[in-house]
Scaffold this motif. Structure first.
Motif, PDB file in Angstrom:
ATOM      1  N   ILE A  45       0.991  -1.170   0.040  1.00 28.64           N
ATOM      2  CA  ILE A  45      -0.034  -0.026  -0.064  1.00 28.64           C
ATOM      3  C   ILE A  45       0.916   1.281  -0.159  1.00 28.64           C
ATOM      4  CG2 ILE A  45      -1.825   1.146   1.285  1.00 28.64           C
ATOM      5  CD1 ILE A  45      -2.464  -1.721   2.665  1.00 28.64           C
ATOM      6  N   LEU A  46       0.827   2.050  -1.170  1.00 21.94           N
ATOM      7  CA  LEU A  46       1.672   3.163  -1.186  1.00 21.94           C
ATOM      8  C   LEU A  46       1.042   4.337  -0.854  1.00 21.94           C
ATOM      9  CD1 LEU A  46       3.485   2.135  -4.589  1.00 21.94           C
ATOM     10  CD2 LEU A  46       3.931   1.528  -2.162  1.00 21.94           C
ATOM     11  N   PHE A  47       1.594   5.499  -0.479  1.00 23.33           N
ATOM     12  CA  PHE A  47       1.213   6.735  -0.146  1.00 23.33           C
ATOM     13  C   PHE A  47       1.247   7.600  -1.330  1.00 23.33           C
ATOM     14  CE2 PHE A  47       2.608   5.070   4.054  1.00 23.33           C
ATOM     15  CZ  PHE A  47       1.343   5.063   4.791  1.00 23.33           C
ATOM     16  N   ARG A  48       0.653   8.532  -1.158  1.00 23.28           N
ATOM     17  CA  ARG A  48       0.260   9.737  -2.233  1.00 23.28           C
ATOM     18  C   ARG A  48       1.140  11.099  -1.701  1.00 23.28           C
ATOM     19  NH1 ARG A  48      -4.809  13.154  -3.842  1.00 23.28           N
ATOM     20  NH2 ARG A  48      -3.872  14.522  -5.661  1.00 23.28           N
ATOM     21  N   GLN A  49       2.424  11.149  -1.954  1.00 23.65           N
ATOM     22  CA  GLN A  49       3.162  12.164  -1.110  1.00 23.65           C
ATOM     23  C   GLN A  49       2.713  13.447  -1.726  1.00 23.65           C
ATOM     24  OE1 GLN A  49       7.493  11.584  -0.819  1.00 23.65           O
ATOM     25  NE2 GLN A  49       7.660  14.221  -1.341  1.00 23.65           N
ATOM     26  N   ARG A  50       2.587  14.532  -0.918  1.00 18.05           N
ATOM     27  CA  ARG A  50       2.146  15.923  -1.170  1.00 18.05           C
ATOM     28  C   ARG A  50       3.256  16.893  -0.624  1.00 18.05           C
ATOM     29  NH1 ARG A  50      -3.110  16.615  -2.638  1.00 18.05           N
ATOM     30  NH2 ARG A  50      -2.180  18.268  -3.755  1.00 18.05           N
ATOM     31  N   VAL A  51       3.268  18.090  -1.442  1.00 16.14           N
ATOM     32  CA  VAL A  51       4.440  19.194  -1.009  1.00 16.14           C
ATOM     33  C   VAL A  51       3.738  20.282  -0.772  1.00 16.14           C
ATOM     34  CG1 VAL A  51       6.330  17.495  -1.949  1.00 16.14           C
ATOM     35  CG2 VAL A  51       5.196  19.186  -3.306  1.00 16.14           C
ATOM     36  N   ILE A 358       4.486  11.929  11.347  1.00 15.53           N
ATOM     37  CA  ILE A 358       5.028  12.326  10.168  1.00 15.53           C
ATOM     38  C   ILE A 358       4.892  11.891   8.878  1.00 15.53           C
ATOM     39  CG2 ILE A 358       7.511  11.993   9.214  1.00 15.53           C
ATOM     40  CD1 ILE A 358       9.023  11.968  11.958  1.00 15.53           C
ATOM     41  N   THR A 359       4.209  10.659   8.890  1.00 15.83           N
ATOM     42  CA  THR A 359       3.757  10.061   7.568  1.00 15.83           C
ATOM     43  C   THR A 359       2.478  10.915   7.128  1.00 15.83           C
ATOM     44  OG1 THR A 359       4.391   7.923   8.147  1.00 15.83           O
ATOM     45  CG2 THR A 359       2.768   8.062   6.642  1.00 15.83           C
ATOM     46  N   MET A 360       1.412  11.248   8.206  1.00 14.71           N
ATOM     47  CA  MET A 360       0.401  12.028   7.864  1.00 14.71           C
ATOM     48  C   MET A 360       0.625  13.401   7.430  1.00 14.71           C
ATOM     49  SD  MET A 360      -2.540  13.503  10.739  1.00 14.71           S
ATOM     50  CE  MET A 360      -1.320  14.836  11.414  1.00 14.71           C
ATOM     51  N   ILE A 368      -5.712  13.902  11.572  1.00 10.00           N
ATOM     52  CA  ILE A 368      -5.907  12.407  11.270  1.00 10.00           C
ATOM     53  C   ILE A 368      -7.106  12.029  10.900  1.00 10.00           C
ATOM     54  CG2 ILE A 368      -6.299  11.516  13.691  1.00 10.00           C
ATOM     55  CD1 ILE A 368      -3.881  10.076  10.827  1.00 10.00           C
ATOM     56  N   ASN A 369      -8.268  12.783  11.281  1.00  7.61           N
ATOM     57  CA  ASN A 369      -9.586  12.293  11.142  1.00  7.61           C
ATOM     58  C   ASN A 369      -9.691  12.491   9.628  1.00  7.61           C
ATOM     59  OD1 ASN A 369     -10.848  11.950  13.847  1.00  7.61           O
ATOM     60  ND2 ASN A 369      -9.971  13.953  14.107  1.00  7.61           N
ATOM     61  N   ASN A 370      -8.844  13.508   8.902  1.00  7.62           N
ATOM     62  CA  ASN A 370      -9.150  13.666   7.316  1.00  7.62           C
ATOM     63  C   ASN A 370      -8.496  12.440   6.781  1.00  7.62           C
ATOM     64  OD1 ASN A 370     -10.425  15.980   7.854  1.00  7.62           O
ATOM     65  ND2 ASN A 370      -8.736  17.220   7.940  1.00  7.62           N
ATOM     66  N   ALA A 371      -7.615  11.557   7.267  1.00  2.68           N
ATOM     67  CA  ALA A 371      -6.888  10.568   6.294  1.00  2.68           C
ATOM     68  C   ALA A 371      -8.101   9.900   5.627  1.00  2.68           C
ATOM     69  CB  ALA A 371      -6.151   9.720   7.332  1.00  2.68           C
ATOM     70  N   GLY A 372      -7.718   9.427   4.336  1.00  5.45           N
ATOM     71  CA  GLY A 372      -8.797   8.669   3.587  1.00  5.45           C
ATOM     72  C   GLY A 372      -8.084   8.121   2.337  1.00  5.45           C
ATOM     73  N   PRO A 373      -8.742   7.556   1.386  1.00  7.41           N
ATOM     74  CA  PRO A 373      -8.512   6.805   0.142  1.00  7.41           C
ATOM     75  C   PRO A 373      -7.574   8.139  -0.797  1.00  7.41           C
ATOM     76  CG  PRO A 373     -10.697   6.106   0.595  1.00  7.41           C
ATOM     77  CD  PRO A 373     -10.131   7.266   1.457  1.00  7.41           C
ATOM     78  N   HIS A 374      -7.878   9.278  -0.581  1.00  4.66           N
ATOM     79  CA  HIS A 374      -7.066  10.190  -1.388  1.00  4.66           C
ATOM     80  C   HIS A 374      -5.699  10.427  -1.103  1.00  4.66           C
ATOM     81  CE1 HIS A 374      -8.413  12.162   2.224  1.00  4.66           C
ATOM     82  NE2 HIS A 374      -7.442  13.029   1.992  1.00  4.66           N
ATOM     83  N   ASN A 375      -5.136   9.596   0.084  1.00  6.40           N
ATOM     84  CA  ASN A 375      -3.878  10.004   0.471  1.00  6.40           C
ATOM     85  C   ASN A 375      -2.927   8.736  -0.027  1.00  6.40           C
ATOM     86  OD1 ASN A 375      -5.327  10.997   3.612  1.00  6.40           O
ATOM     87  ND2 ASN A 375      -4.001  12.217   2.356  1.00  6.40           N
ATOM     88  N   LEU A 376      -3.566   7.873  -0.832  1.00  4.69           N
ATOM     89  CA  LEU A 376      -3.007   6.687  -1.244  1.00  4.69           C
ATOM     90  C   LEU A 376      -2.735   6.713  -2.678  1.00  4.69           C
ATOM     91  CD1 LEU A 376      -4.824   3.810   0.789  1.00  4.69           C
ATOM     92  CD2 LEU A 376      -2.543   4.742   1.451  1.00  4.69           C
ATOM     93  N   ALA A 377      -1.672   6.147  -3.194  1.00  5.81           N
ATOM     94  CA  ALA A 377      -1.235   6.180  -4.511  1.00  5.81           C
ATOM     95  C   ALA A 377      -2.272   4.965  -5.224  1.00  5.81           C
ATOM     96  CB  ALA A 377       0.106   5.517  -4.952  1.00  5.81           C
ATOM     97  N   GLU A 378      -2.808   5.192  -6.465  1.00  6.48           N
ATOM     98  CA  GLU A 378      -3.703   4.214  -7.280  1.00  6.48           C
ATOM     99  C   GLU A 378      -3.244   3.050  -7.369  1.00  6.48           C
ATOM    100  OE1 GLU A 378      -6.472   5.205  -8.424  1.00  6.48           O
ATOM    101  OE2 GLU A 378      -5.917   7.189  -7.572  1.00  6.48           O
ATOM    102  N   ASN A 379      -1.897   2.441  -7.134  1.00  2.65           N
ATOM    103  CA  ASN A 379      -1.586   1.094  -7.219  1.00  2.65           C
ATOM    104  C   ASN A 379      -1.567   0.646  -5.704  1.00  2.65           C
ATOM    105  OD1 ASN A 379       0.530   2.731  -6.384  1.00  2.65           O
ATOM    106  ND2 ASN A 379       1.915   1.331  -7.328  1.00  2.65           N
ATOM    107  N   ARG A 380      -2.666   0.718  -4.823  1.00  2.59           N
ATOM    108  CA  ARG A 380      -2.942   0.355  -3.674  1.00  2.59           C
ATOM    109  C   ARG A 380      -3.224  -1.126  -3.644  1.00  2.59           C
ATOM    110  NH1 ARG A 380      -7.015   4.231  -3.917  1.00  2.59           N
ATOM    111  NH2 ARG A 380      -8.985   3.426  -3.628  1.00  2.59           N
ATOM    112  N   LEU A 381      -3.203  -1.625  -2.310  1.00  8.60           N
ATOM    113  CA  LEU A 381      -3.888  -3.215  -2.215  1.00  8.60           C
ATOM    114  C   LEU A 381      -5.200  -3.054  -2.555  1.00  8.60           C
ATOM    115  CD1 LEU A 381      -2.964  -6.042  -1.410  1.00  8.60           C
ATOM    116  CD2 LEU A 381      -3.476  -5.133   0.980  1.00  8.60           C
ATOM    117  N   SER A 382      -5.723  -3.886  -3.447  1.00  7.29           N
ATOM    118  CA  SER A 382      -7.033  -4.248  -3.776  1.00  7.29           C
ATOM    119  C   SER A 382      -7.625  -5.256  -2.972  1.00  7.29           C
ATOM    120  CB  SER A 382      -7.159  -4.243  -5.147  1.00  7.29           C
ATOM    121  OG  SER A 382      -6.504  -5.529  -5.706  1.00  7.29           O
TER     122      SER A 382
END
Length: 382
Positions: A45-51, A358-360, A368-382
């Motif tokens: 499961i890969l994260f979507r990094q934002r800057v 740090i990951t958040m 942390i209440n805003n964490a969701g699928p939008h924080n993951l890269a598209e090739n996440r575990l299905s």
């Protein structure tokens, strides 16, 4: 304590704790394929990094079953905690209370409900219940949890029969250890642990001995537990438990969307997506692989938690992004406990908290209440 990861604590615990008790924490059933998958599947499961996102004023605070928690992590119910370190469950509860997260005491704990309540000054904690054939004993256990100010009952549904755990059988696991050549050699290589155990009177399952009928010593305990797990447990039993308890109830051991829907119909407050740490049905999916379909099946009808394979704050974030409202750590806290008692558990929680925070932030979130699928890269575990 010089440890930077949960695996550092695991290595320290391995060197300190006798093999039979370390292996109890660090093993699964049969081929251990599900036990390994629980941890390994998180890596897919890969994260979507934002800057260029404001990362100040971050918070991990949230709620689990309506209770305020400093981060969405609870200590899972685990047997034999007091064999990892003297008075282990009492020390774990103290560390959890100091960290502002729930501690869940197992029915098969070495320290009793009353021991833990006294250790934390009567503060609330959670109690995990196995359904056994002796309903009078179960009723009494529920009443004892009420009297100890437990704020939630965690009913484990996936231990009607025991999975075969080869390491436990080979090691001659028992509490206290039965002394034969095998166990003597294990204990002889851990003199510090042996000396520390002389300082406590808690060496057996204190929720059971002296409370269950005709169970007053180790031999009677062994025969009692062998025949008490109830293979006839069914959904209708939950109504009796819920009525007797009268408080918040969490159903643990859900791995199938249909079972999740059945759990909703019981009126429970939450479910735990869990395969018992890979210690029951070997060949089942990992908990994290089962989580998305269960979240989709129940929506917001019931709060969904998960356990199994959490070894870092990044794993916590992954589970939250896939829909869990909280996670439980079992082996992670036991490794800390074995490595250094209460300080070791506190270190485990500190490691997970820092990694989660740090990951958040790297994912572009401050709450942390805003964490969701939008924080993951598209090739996440299905």
């Amino acid at each position: 304590m010089n440890a930077y990861t949960i695996h550092d604590l695991m290595d320290k615990a391995r060197r300190r704790v006798p093999r039979m008790f370390f292996d109890y924490a660090d093993s699964g059933s049969w081929t251990e394929s599900t036990y390994r998958a629980n941890e390994e599947d998180f890596k897919k499961i890969l994260f979507r990094q934002r800057v260029a996102v404001d990362m100040t004023n971050r918070t991990l605070a949230t709620k689990m079953i309506g209770e305020d928690v400093s981060m969405p992590v609870a200590i899972a119910p685990t047997g034999f905690g007091g064999m990892q370190h003297p008075d282990g469950e009492m020390l774990g509860a103290k560390a959890a209370a100091a960290a502002g997260i729930p501690f869940t005491l197992s029915t098969m704990s070495i320290c009793s409900i009353e021991d833990v309540s006294e250790a934390i000054g009567g503060k609330p904690f959670w109690f995990q219940l196995y359904m056994m054939k002796d309903r009078d004993f179960i009723a009494n256990l529920i009443d004892r949890a009420k009297a100890a100010n437990c704020s939630a009952l965690v009913l484990t549904l996936d231990l009607q029969i025991l999975g075969q755990r080869h390491k436990d059988l080979r090691n001659g696991l028992s509490a206290p250890p039965k002394i034969n050549l095998n166990t003597f050699m294990q204990l002889a290589t851990r003199p510090q642990w042996c000396l520390s155990m002389l300082g406590t009177r808690r060496h057996t399952f204190r929720n059971i001995v002296g409370h269950a009928k005709n169970v007053g010593d180790l031999s009677s305990l062994s025969s009692w537990t062998a025949e008490q797990f109830d293979p006839q447990l069914n959904w209708s039993d939950i109504a009796w438990i819920k009525e007797r308890w009268g408080g918040k109830i969490i159903l643990k051991g859900i791995m199938d969307p249909e079972d999740a829907k059945m759990a909703v119909s019981t009126g429970a407050d939450a479910i735990v997506v869990s395969n018992h740490g890979g210690r029951q049905l070997d060949g089942a999916p990992s908990s994290i692989a089962a989580l998305p379909a269960i979240v989709d099946a129940v929506g917001d009808q019931i709060e969904v938690h998960m356990d199994g394979g959490i070894r870092s704050g990044q794993d916590v974030m992954r589970a939250l992004c896939l829909g869990a409202k909280g996670v439980y750590i079992g082996r992670a806290w036991l490794y800390g406990l074995g490595a250094g008692g209460q300080k070791g558990v506190a270190k485990a929680l500190e490691i997970i908290r820092k990694e989660l925070d740090i990951t958040m932030a790297f994912c572009g979130e401050r709450d942390i209440n805003n964490a969701g699928p939008h924080n993951l890269a598209e090739n996440r575990l299905s």
